[in-house]
Design a protein around this motif. Structure first.
Motif, PDB file in Angstrom:
ATOM      1  N   ARG A 233      -2.114  46.112  -0.078  1.00 18.85           N
ATOM      2  CA  ARG A 233      -2.552  45.419  -1.301  1.00 18.85           C
ATOM      3  C   ARG A 233      -2.557  43.906  -1.112  1.00 18.85           C
ATOM      4  NH1 ARG A 233       0.400  49.776  -4.067  1.00 18.85           N
ATOM      5  NH2 ARG A 233       2.295  48.508  -3.931  1.00 18.85           N
ATOM      6  N   ARG A 234      -1.720  43.433  -0.212  1.00 20.01           N
ATOM      7  CA  ARG A 234      -1.702  41.997   0.060  1.00 20.01           C
ATOM      8  C   ARG A 234      -2.945  41.554   0.831  1.00 20.01           C
ATOM      9  NH1 ARG A 234       2.974  40.264   3.894  1.00 20.01           N
ATOM     10  NH2 ARG A 234       4.168  41.443   2.328  1.00 20.01           N
ATOM     11  N   HIS A 235      -3.478  42.445   1.677  1.00 18.16           N
ATOM     12  CA  HIS A 235      -4.623  42.081   2.517  1.00 18.16           C
ATOM     13  C   HIS A 235      -5.968  42.477   1.923  1.00 18.16           C
ATOM     14  CE1 HIS A 235      -1.411  41.602   5.514  1.00 18.16           C
ATOM     15  NE2 HIS A 235      -2.259  40.824   6.157  1.00 18.16           N
ATOM     16  N   VAL A 236      -5.990  43.409   0.976  1.00 12.87           N
ATOM     17  CA  VAL A 236      -7.232  43.781   0.285  1.00 12.87           C
ATOM     18  C   VAL A 236      -6.960  43.660  -1.208  1.00 12.87           C
ATOM     19  CG1 VAL A 236      -8.981  45.553  -0.071  1.00 12.87           C
ATOM     20  CG2 VAL A 236      -7.843  45.386   2.143  1.00 12.87           C
ATOM     21  N   ARG A 237      -7.548  42.620  -1.831  1.00 10.06           N
ATOM     22  CA  ARG A 237      -7.242  42.302  -3.225  1.00 10.06           C
ATOM     23  C   ARG A 237      -8.503  42.448  -4.078  1.00 10.06           C
ATOM     24  NH1 ARG A 237      -5.485  37.970  -0.366  1.00 10.06           N
ATOM     25  NH2 ARG A 237      -7.017  36.612  -1.389  1.00 10.06           N
ATOM     26  N   ASP A 249      -2.648  38.220  10.035  1.00 10.61           N
ATOM     27  CA  ASP A 249      -2.143  37.217  10.964  1.00 10.61           C
ATOM     28  C   ASP A 249      -1.575  37.955  12.178  1.00 10.61           C
ATOM     29  OD1 ASP A 249      -0.866  35.249  12.392  1.00 10.61           O
ATOM     30  OD2 ASP A 249       0.274  34.450  10.684  1.00 10.61           O
ATOM     31  N   LEU A 250      -2.192  37.753  13.336  1.00  9.15           N
ATOM     32  CA  LEU A 250      -1.777  38.485  14.527  1.00  9.15           C
ATOM     33  C   LEU A 250      -0.399  38.086  15.030  1.00  9.15           C
ATOM     34  CD1 LEU A 250      -5.148  38.578  16.521  1.00  9.15           C
ATOM     35  CD2 LEU A 250      -4.294  40.122  14.750  1.00  9.15           C
ATOM     36  N   ARG A 251       0.173  37.044  14.414  1.00  7.31           N
ATOM     37  CA  ARG A 251       1.547  36.654  14.777  1.00  7.31           C
ATOM     38  C   ARG A 251       2.579  37.280  13.850  1.00  7.31           C
ATOM     39  NH1 ARG A 251       0.391  30.439  14.054  1.00  7.31           N
ATOM     40  NH2 ARG A 251      -0.504  31.438  12.204  1.00  7.31           N
ATOM     41  N   ASP A 252       2.122  38.055  12.877  1.00 10.15           N
ATOM     42  CA  ASP A 252       3.019  38.664  11.891  1.00 10.15           C
ATOM     43  C   ASP A 252       3.761  39.831  12.536  1.00 10.15           C
ATOM     44  OD1 ASP A 252       4.223  39.988   9.784  1.00 10.15           O
ATOM     45  OD2 ASP A 252       2.549  39.679   8.402  1.00 10.15           O
ATOM     46  N   ALA A 253       4.995  39.576  12.974  1.00 10.65           N
ATOM     47  CA  ALA A 253       5.763  40.609  13.673  1.00 10.65           C
ATOM     48  C   ALA A 253       6.102  41.778  12.762  1.00 10.65           C
ATOM     49  CB  ALA A 253       7.038  39.997  14.253  1.00 10.65           C
ATOM     50  N   GLY A 254       6.337  41.500  11.467  1.00 10.43           N
ATOM     51  CA  GLY A 254       6.660  42.583  10.544  1.00 10.43           C
ATOM     52  C   GLY A 254       5.507  43.542  10.358  1.00 10.43           C
ATOM     53  N   LEU A 255       4.290  42.995  10.203  1.00 15.59           N
ATOM     54  CA  LEU A 255       3.106  43.840  10.072  1.00 15.59           C
ATOM     55  C   LEU A 255       2.864  44.625  11.350  1.00 15.59           C
ATOM     56  CD1 LEU A 255       0.529  44.781   8.643  1.00 15.59           C
ATOM     57  CD2 LEU A 255      -0.592  42.691   9.449  1.00 15.59           C
ATOM     58  N   ALA A 256       2.998  43.945  12.493  1.00 14.57           N
ATOM     59  CA  ALA A 256       2.780  44.625  13.773  1.00 14.57           C
ATOM     60  C   ALA A 256       3.756  45.783  13.952  1.00 14.57           C
ATOM     61  CB  ALA A 256       2.919  43.632  14.919  1.00 14.57           C
ATOM     62  N   ALA A 257       5.034  45.562  13.609  1.00 19.72           N
ATOM     63  CA  ALA A 257       6.035  46.617  13.767  1.00 19.72           C
ATOM     64  C   ALA A 257       5.740  47.793  12.846  1.00 19.72           C
ATOM     65  CB  ALA A 257       7.421  46.062  13.490  1.00 19.72           C
ATOM     66  N   ALA A 258       5.295  47.512  11.622  1.00 14.16           N
ATOM     67  CA  ALA A 258       4.997  48.586  10.671  1.00 14.16           C
ATOM     68  C   ALA A 258       3.816  49.431  11.118  1.00 14.16           C
ATOM     69  CB  ALA A 258       4.731  47.997   9.290  1.00 14.16           C
ATOM     70  N   LEU A 259       2.930  48.840  11.909  1.00 16.36           N
ATOM     71  CA  LEU A 259       1.740  49.555  12.381  1.00 16.36           C
ATOM     72  C   LEU A 259       1.894  50.076  13.808  1.00 16.36           C
ATOM     73  CD1 LEU A 259      -1.070  47.210  10.997  1.00 16.36           C
ATOM     74  CD2 LEU A 259      -0.237  49.355  10.029  1.00 16.36           C
ATOM     75  N   GLY A 260       3.028  49.822  14.436  1.00 16.97           N
ATOM     76  CA  GLY A 260       3.198  50.253  15.821  1.00 16.97           C
ATOM     77  C   GLY A 260       2.321  49.483  16.785  1.00 16.97           C
ATOM     78  N   LEU A 261       2.049  48.213  16.466  1.00 19.49           N
ATOM     79  CA  LEU A 261       1.198  47.367  17.302  1.00 19.49           C
ATOM     80  C   LEU A 261       2.030  46.273  17.948  1.00 19.49           C
ATOM     81  CD1 LEU A 261      -1.804  47.064  14.818  1.00 19.49           C
ATOM     82  CD2 LEU A 261      -1.636  48.572  16.799  1.00 19.49           C
ATOM     83  N   ARG A 262       1.403  45.520  18.824  1.00 18.14           N
ATOM     84  CA  ARG A 262       2.081  44.416  19.489  1.00 18.14           C
ATOM     85  C   ARG A 262       1.520  43.101  18.951  1.00 18.14           C
ATOM     86  NH1 ARG A 262       5.301  47.705  20.289  1.00 18.14           N
ATOM     87  NH2 ARG A 262       5.961  48.613  22.287  1.00 18.14           N
ATOM     88  N   SER A 271      -9.984  37.131  18.568  1.00 18.32           N
ATOM     89  CA  SER A 271      -8.955  37.365  17.561  1.00 18.32           C
ATOM     90  C   SER A 271      -9.529  38.037  16.326  1.00 18.32           C
ATOM     91  CB  SER A 271      -8.298  36.034  17.175  1.00 18.32           C
ATOM     92  OG  SER A 271      -7.630  35.470  18.280  1.00 18.32           O
ATOM     93  N   GLU A 272     -10.785  37.693  15.959  1.00 20.86           N
ATOM     94  CA  GLU A 272     -11.390  38.300  14.779  1.00 20.86           C
ATOM     95  C   GLU A 272     -11.527  39.809  14.945  1.00 20.86           C
ATOM     96  OE1 GLU A 272     -12.594  35.842  16.505  1.00 20.86           O
ATOM     97  OE2 GLU A 272     -12.706  34.084  15.191  1.00 20.86           O
ATOM     98  N   GLU A 273     -11.875  40.244  16.161  1.00 25.84           N
ATOM     99  CA  GLU A 273     -12.031  41.667  16.401  1.00 25.84           C
ATOM    100  C   GLU A 273     -10.680  42.382  16.327  1.00 25.84           C
ATOM    101  OE1 GLU A 273     -14.107  42.394  20.008  1.00 25.84           O
ATOM    102  OE2 GLU A 273     -15.817  41.128  19.477  1.00 25.84           O
TER     103      GLU A 273
END
Length: 472
Positions: A233-237, A249-262, A271-273
């Motif tokens: 909801r924060r990213h699609v409003r 934000d590709l530096r967002d460690a919390g988002l990356a961890a929640a998605l299993g990404l690096r 970066s856009e892709e």
């Protein structure tokens, strides 16, 4: 031809002889004809290698108790033989129909067919649905599943803890084995698996992390789902006319961890892709009901709002979410817009339309098809085959009647083409009792190709009708 070399000599002794040389030691095993020592050693070594690779070293194991007695009868021999033939020929759509019919009559697959059935289900043969497979496997199928890891889906554990691997096994397993362990959990998911799956999001293997994320998305009411809902909801409003997307934000460690990404951009990729991939992953795994009250009051409003967004395909991302989360209600809401776009050639390769169609309830599939086919059987001649081939069977009621009329009214003057495809599709999905329908008979003057297509339609319908009679 010479006799085959003996293979009873131990491999270590053969290796030792090869290293030392036949001039200094005898070839292990039976006596060797004079002048053939070196060749005999090579022959025996080759045979020993084959034996070592083909054999399986027995290990200690607790004997399995016998399978419990079956509570249901097995299907008659003729019906079992038909199922065996359908599986051998990989005619999975008809095999799936056999399973549904047998399960509805309270019949089990005969014991001799179970290995082939479990193998086909493990390969996810298109048309075989796991619940139908489990209903006809019975106690013998569950017993067999304990002997072959690929069949573990047929032997559900007693509780969530019983399905989890021990720490020693998980830590010692390769990435491929860890992914197989997760896949074995899939049919038995429960809230008790959440902590294990969340820990797997930090696994070094990207395939392991991706599968763990998909399994977490199928746990309703989970803490991880609430986390993803807030992030989504924060990213699609909501916006004025269409939703507004904020790139991650590709530096967002919390988002990356929640998605299993690096975290961080990938070398050689813009970066856009990468950000669009992250957003796709987030929307695909956040609980779908997170959008209710955010983008719309109900599913239909959410779907309409998503369809108005330009620049990023939110509608297709929501369709992906419905498939990942296996939500029939959302699949029904998304089916019309996604399938209409698919028929127009939009995103044919990447569309989740076919998966939505399999997931949506039969009445919603039929409703979409009837709308596309037009009123009173007057389908657009060019669109009827494309519509019907996308609707899984069995067809019933108005859709079956409409499809039968379309076959009867199809142009028979041109060889191949629409009639041939229509007949192949209708043969597997029309009610089998239509095999004697007069309108399906070839007419005098029909081209040979048209007559053959109609005879094939009637023959397959009759074969399916006989299949149901065998199960009575």
């Amino acid at each position: 031809m010479d006799d085959p070399p003996p293979v009873d000599a131990p491999w270590p002794e053969l290796l030792s002889a090869a290293l030392v040389g036949t001039a200094r030691t005898a070839v292990p095993g039976p006596p060797v004809p004079e002048g053939r020592a070196a060749l005999e050693l090579l022959d025996r070594a080759a045979a020993a290698v084959v034996r070592e690779r083909a054999g399986v070293r027995p290990g200690a194991a607790e004997p399995l108790p016998p399978a419990r007695a079956e509570a249901l009868p097995a299907a008659p021999p003729a019906a079992g033989a038909r199922l065996e033939a359908l599986l051998a020929e990989e005619r999975y759509e008809q095999a799936g129909e056999w399973l549904r019919a047998a399960a509805g009559k309270g019949l089990l697959a005969p014991p001799q067919v179970l290995p082939a059935l479990l193998d086909a289900a493990a390969r996810r043969g298109d048309g075989l649905h796991l619940p139908d497979v489990l209903r006809v496997c019975g106690e013998r199928g569950r017993w067999l599943a304990r002997l072959e890891p690929r069949w573990s889906f047929a032997d559900p554990p007693r509780d969530a803890a019983a399905a989890l691997p021990g720490e020693d096994r998980w830590g010692a397993a390769s990435a491929g084995e860890r992914r197989r362990i997760l896949a074995a959990l899939e049919p038995h998911l429960s809230p008790g698996h959440e902590a294990f799956l969340r820990a797997a999001l930090a696994d070094p293997g990207p395939g392991v992390r991706a599968l763990a994320l998909s399994l977490l998305a199928r746990l309703p009411g989970s803490g991880h789902g609430r986390t993803l809902a807030a992030l989504a909801r924060r990213h699609v409003r909501p916006g004025g006319r269409a939703p507004v997307v904020r790139p991650p934000d590709l530096r967002d460690a919390g988002l990356a961890a929640a998605l299993g990404l690096r975290p961080g951009a990938r070398p050689g990729v813009r970066s856009e892709e990468v950000g669009r991939e992250w957003l796709w992953t987030l929307v695909g795994h956040a609980p779908l009901d997170a959008w209710l009250g955010h983008l719309g009051a109900d599913r239909a409003e959410v779907v309409r709002a998503a369809g108005r967004l330009r620049g990023w395909d939110l509608l297709e991302a929501l369709a992906n979410a419905a498939v990942v989360q296996r939500d029939p209600g959302w699949a029904a809401a998304l089916l019309g817009p996604i399938m209409d776009r698919l028929l127009l050639g939009h995103s044919v390769h990447g569309s989740r339309g076919p998966a939505l169609m399999r997931l949506a309830p039969p009445e919603d599939r039929a409703g979409w098809a009837l709308r596309r086919l037009g009123g009173r059987g007057a389908a657009d001649p060019g669109s009827a085959p494309a519509v019907l081939e996308r609707v899984p069977g069995p067809w019933a009621g108005p859709l079956a009647a409409r499809a039968a009329r379309i076959v009867e009214r199809a142009d028979r003057s041109r060889p191949g083409g629409r009639l041939d495809g229509l007949c192949r599709t209708a043969a597997l999905r029309l009610p089998p009792e239509m095999h004697g329908r007069p309108g399906f008979a070839p007419r005098p003057g029909d081209p040979p190709e048209a007559a053959a297509a109609l005879r094939g339609l009637t023959s397959t319908l009759r074969s399916r009708h006989e299949m149901h009679e065998e199960l009575d």
